[in-house]
Design a protein around this motif. Structure first.
Motif, mmCIF file in Angstrom:
data_model
loop_
_atom_site.group_PDB
_atom_site.id
_atom_site.type_symbol
_atom_site.label_atom_id
_atom_site.label_comp_id
_atom_site.label_asym_id
_atom_site.label_seq_id
_atom_site.Cartn_x
_atom_site.Cartn_y
_atom_site.Cartn_z
ATOM 1 N N ASP A 158 0.818 -1.209 0.000
ATOM 2 C CA ASP A 158 0.000 0.000 0.000
ATOM 3 C C ASP A 158 0.855 1.264 0.000
ATOM 4 O O ASP A 158 0.485 2.283 -0.585
ATOM 5 N N LEU A 159 1.995 1.202 0.695
ATOM 6 C CA LEU A 159 2.854 2.372 0.795
ATOM 7 C C LEU A 159 3.634 2.621 -0.490
ATOM 8 O O LEU A 159 3.954 3.763 -0.816
ATOM 9 N N ALA A 160 3.976 1.557 -1.200
ATOM 10 C CA ALA A 160 4.691 1.703 -2.476
ATOM 11 C C ALA A 160 3.661 2.091 -3.538
ATOM 12 O O ALA A 160 3.180 1.272 -4.315
ATOM 13 N N HIS A 161 3.299 3.377 -3.558
ATOM 14 C CA HIS A 161 2.129 3.841 -4.283
ATOM 15 C C HIS A 161 2.334 3.991 -5.784
ATOM 16 O O HIS A 161 1.396 4.315 -6.506
ATOM 17 N N ARG A 162 3.548 3.771 -6.296
ATOM 18 C CA ARG A 162 3.758 3.856 -7.736
ATOM 19 C C ARG A 162 4.669 2.724 -8.180
ATOM 20 O O ARG A 162 5.426 2.167 -7.392
ATOM 21 N N ALA A 163 4.564 2.368 -9.461
ATOM 22 C CA ALA A 163 5.387 1.293 -10.002
ATOM 23 C C ALA A 163 6.859 1.677 -9.893
ATOM 24 O O ALA A 163 7.211 2.862 -9.945
ATOM 25 N N PRO A 164 7.741 0.682 -9.718
ATOM 26 C CA PRO A 164 9.164 1.011 -9.564
ATOM 27 C C PRO A 164 9.745 1.617 -10.834
ATOM 28 O O PRO A 164 9.363 1.233 -11.945
ATOM 29 N N VAL A 165 10.638 2.566 -10.645
ATOM 30 C CA VAL A 165 11.381 3.147 -11.765
ATOM 31 C C VAL A 165 12.722 2.430 -11.805
ATOM 32 O O VAL A 165 13.470 2.422 -10.821
ATOM 33 N N THR A 166 13.043 1.795 -12.932
ATOM 34 C CA THR A 166 14.216 0.918 -13.001
ATOM 35 C C THR A 166 15.103 1.253 -14.196
ATOM 36 O O THR A 166 14.671 1.877 -15.168
ATOM 37 N N VAL A 167 16.359 0.804 -14.096
ATOM 38 C CA VAL A 167 17.295 0.808 -15.225
ATOM 39 C C VAL A 167 18.102 -0.475 -15.155
ATOM 40 O O VAL A 167 18.161 -1.132 -14.111
ATOM 41 N N GLY A 168 18.728 -0.837 -16.254
ATOM 42 C CA GLY A 168 19.612 -1.991 -16.266
ATOM 43 C C GLY A 168 20.943 -1.666 -15.630
ATOM 44 O O GLY A 168 21.364 -0.503 -15.579
ATOM 45 N N VAL A 185 11.783 11.134 -9.247
ATOM 46 C CA VAL A 185 12.026 10.243 -8.110
ATOM 47 C C VAL A 185 13.397 10.508 -7.517
ATOM 48 O O VAL A 185 14.291 11.035 -8.187
ATOM 49 N N SER A 186 13.562 10.139 -6.246
ATOM 50 C CA SER A 186 14.841 10.352 -5.570
ATOM 51 C C SER A 186 15.659 9.076 -5.473
ATOM 52 O O SER A 186 16.736 9.069 -4.879
ATOM 53 N N SER A 187 15.149 7.978 -6.056
ATOM 54 C CA SER A 187 15.913 6.727 -6.080
ATOM 55 C C SER A 187 15.528 5.941 -7.316
ATOM 56 O O SER A 187 14.445 6.125 -7.883
ATOM 57 N N LEU A 188 16.422 5.071 -7.706
ATOM 58 C CA LEU A 188 16.246 4.284 -8.925
ATOM 59 C C LEU A 188 16.643 2.854 -8.617
ATOM 60 O O LEU A 188 17.701 2.613 -8.021
ATOM 61 N N LEU A 189 15.808 1.883 -9.003
ATOM 62 C CA LEU A 189 16.136 0.483 -8.785
ATOM 63 C C LEU A 189 16.888 -0.055 -10.001
ATOM 64 O O LEU A 189 16.496 0.200 -11.148
ATOM 65 N N VAL A 190 17.949 -0.784 -9.747
ATOM 66 C CA VAL A 190 18.783 -1.338 -10.809
ATOM 67 C C VAL A 190 18.467 -2.826 -10.914
ATOM 68 O O VAL A 190 18.500 -3.553 -9.907
ATOM 69 N N VAL A 191 18.131 -3.277 -12.108
ATOM 70 C CA VAL A 191 17.677 -4.659 -12.287
ATOM 71 C C VAL A 191 18.480 -5.355 -13.381
ATOM 72 O O VAL A 191 19.049 -4.717 -14.262
ATOM 73 N N VAL A 254 10.650 -2.593 -2.244
ATOM 74 C CA VAL A 254 9.638 -3.588 -1.882
ATOM 75 C C VAL A 254 9.607 -4.635 -2.991
ATOM 76 O O VAL A 254 9.526 -4.288 -4.181
ATOM 77 N N VAL A 255 9.700 -5.910 -2.617
ATOM 78 C CA VAL A 255 9.777 -6.975 -3.611
ATOM 79 C C VAL A 255 8.661 -7.987 -3.398
ATOM 80 O O VAL A 255 8.168 -8.183 -2.285
ATOM 81 N N GLU A 256 8.280 -8.631 -4.493
ATOM 82 C CA GLU A 256 7.288 -9.702 -4.453
ATOM 83 C C GLU A 256 7.736 -10.766 -5.440
ATOM 84 O O GLU A 256 7.921 -10.476 -6.624
ATOM 85 N N GLY A 257 7.951 -11.972 -4.925
ATOM 86 C CA GLY A 257 8.468 -13.026 -5.788
ATOM 87 C C GLY A 257 9.826 -12.713 -6.353
ATOM 88 O O GLY A 257 10.175 -13.142 -7.462
ATOM 89 N N GLY A 258 10.625 -11.940 -5.603
ATOM 90 C CA GLY A 258 11.966 -11.577 -6.048
ATOM 91 C C GLY A 258 12.027 -10.375 -6.955
ATOM 92 O O GLY A 258 13.109 -9.844 -7.212
ATOM 93 N N ALA A 259 10.872 -9.910 -7.466
ATOM 94 C CA ALA A 259 10.860 -8.769 -8.386
ATOM 95 C C ALA A 259 10.418 -7.508 -7.633
ATOM 96 O O ALA A 259 9.533 -7.562 -6.783
ATOM 97 N N PRO A 260 11.018 -6.361 -7.947
ATOM 98 C CA PRO A 260 10.634 -5.116 -7.253
ATOM 99 C C PRO A 260 9.243 -4.654 -7.658
ATOM 100 O O PRO A 260 8.873 -4.722 -8.837
ATOM 101 N N VAL A 261 8.469 -4.170 -6.680
ATOM 102 C CA VAL A 261 7.129 -3.635 -6.963
ATOM 103 C C VAL A 261 7.027 -2.167 -6.580
ATOM 104 O O VAL A 261 6.007 -1.527 -6.806
ATOM 105 N N GLY A 262 8.070 -1.618 -5.971
ATOM 106 C CA GLY A 262 8.052 -0.216 -5.594
ATOM 107 C C GLY A 262 9.117 0.100 -4.576
ATOM 108 O O GLY A 262 9.956 -0.751 -4.244
#
Length: 436
Positions: A158-168, A185-191, A254-262
């Protein structure tokens, strides 16, 4: 403002929405039309029933927004803004805005605010959405009783109110910075594929790239935080609070099944909590003397009372108290090191301060006595024990002032038996096992 200060304000605006979406020339012009004001802790930036004709952007410090009935509807830190409700809507103000820390704010006059709204759609949409969100939060506060749903049990999903912003991981640092700016955004998830491998924050860009002179064409994997601390999507806000406090991080993927959700930030949690462990721990870490640490440690009983009113379990409450206790002890240790260095007793030997007893089990209660020890490296120079003894005396005295009495059994680092070299500890443990 001096040219250097103007540059700092421009750089600050570039890090925070919606100013980060404005052209560079607009931000530079805007910086010259702002005024910087200091607001002492406890002072009002806005007051219910009074007109307001400025937008205020928090440069440093923190604020709380309350409705006319005194209910908390928002807490904001660096980069947050207040005043848009009267500028987009109408006067007088329907909210009280109070500085809960000594706060520096950038004040933007109403005419400049409306000029930016007319000329930049992204600016107008941001503050219309902020006003709507604040009014909705106020309505929710009215509809919910003081003993309503425990807000600390809000889920990470609920708190992760937007889809994750990612880069390779192989993306260039410059590309990552542009993505953060474009997305606000102030942070970026690297995948890599769907797997989270790292996180990059504004602070990382400042410290690891700009300050270090790193080539922005290098891959983001060179400067990101690898294998970051994460939280499962079904974790409660309380669990997130504890994780962020213990890991001393401000962005939690925040992750679900190993994948980031926010991503959840400390600001997200601060919006839930009037008295949060995250906030207390942050305050403790800023203190420059023992008296300041003791002052903020004294807030812990109020935090516990609030958690009890929200029906949080005893196990969870003692974990929160443990986290605050850890922060207090860490700061007291750091201050003691600084004092000994100033008195010419350094450098400190290689050592490890150990917490024992209830806090080591994450079960600390209010007023628990002290239990701790120190491991000194075998290769530490002669006299290391004297340094540790002096350090321990200061820490023990500080903890005592913060409400934690000395251990009746003298299981404290001030006792020579409880500050030994590694080889001594090995012998001690062997004796405990062989001759219990």
């Amino acid at each position: 403002m001096a040219e250097t200060e103007l540059t700092e304000v421009v750089d600050f605006l570039a890090l925070h929405a919606p100013f980060d979406a404005l052209p560079d020339r607009v931000r530079r012009d805007l910086a010259g039309r702002l005024t910087v004001r200091y607001h002492r802790r406890g002072s009002h930036l806005m007051t219910v029933g009074r007109d307001n004709d400025e937008l205020m952007v928090i440069r440093s410090g923190a604020i709380e927004t309350h409705d006319a009935e005194g209910r908390l509807v928002f807490r904001g830190a660096e980069g947050s803004a207040c005043g848009s409700t009267t500028l987009v809507g109408r006067n007088p103000s329907r909210f009280d805005v109070v500085a809960i820390e000594d706060t520096l704010a950038l004040h933007l006059p109403a005419e400049v605010f409306h000029e930016l709204r007319r000329e930049h759609e992204v600016f107008a949409e941001h503050f219309e959405g902020e006003r709507t969100g604040l009014l909705r939060a106020a309505a929710t506060a009215v509809a919910t009783s003081r003993h309503g749903e425990p807000i600390l049990r809000t889920s990470a999903r609920d708190l992760a109110h937007r889809a994750p912003v990612t880069v390779g991981a192989d993306a260039e640092i410059a590309q990552a910075a542009r993505t953060m700016t474009d997305e606000g955004v102030s942070s970026l998830l690297v995948v890599e594929g769907e797997r989270l491998v790292g996180i990059l924050t504004d602070r990382d860009l400042r410290r690891r790239v700009l300050a270090a002179g790193v080539d922005p064409r290098q891959p983001v994997s060179d400067v990101m935080t690898s294998d970051p601390v994460v939280a499962p999507a079904d974790a409660s806000a309380l669990e997130l609070l504890l994780t962020m406090t213990e890991a001393n991080v401000h962005h939690l993927p925040v992750v679900e099944g190993g994948a980031p959700v926010g991503v959840v930030t400390t600001t997200d949690l601060m919006r839930l909590e009037r008295v949060s462990a995250v906030h207390i721990v942050g305050d403790v870490a800023k203190q420059t003397d023992v008296a300041g640490v003791v002052d903020f440690a004294a807030r812990t009983p109020r935090l516990v009372q609030q958690l009890l009113e929200q029906d949080v379990s005893a196990d969870d409450i003692t974990r929160v108290v443990t986290s605050v206790g850890d922060a207090v002890e860490r700061r007291l240790i750091a201050l003691a090191h600084e004092d000994l260095a100033a008195r010419g007793m350094g450098p400190a030997p290689r050592m490890c301060w150990m917490v024992l007893g209830s806090r080591a089990r994450h079960e600390q209660a209010l007023g628990s006595d002290q239990d701790h020890a120190v491991i000194i490296a075998d290769d530490a120079p002669e006299g290391a024990e004297d340094y540790v003894a002096a350090l321990a005396e200061q820490v023990v005295a500080g903890l005592e002032a913060a409400g934690h009495p000395r251990c009746p059994g003298d299981v404290m680092a001030t006792n020579p038996r409880w500050h030994q070299r590694l080889s001594g500890w090995r012998a001690e443990f062997a004796q405990w096992l062989d001759e219990p």
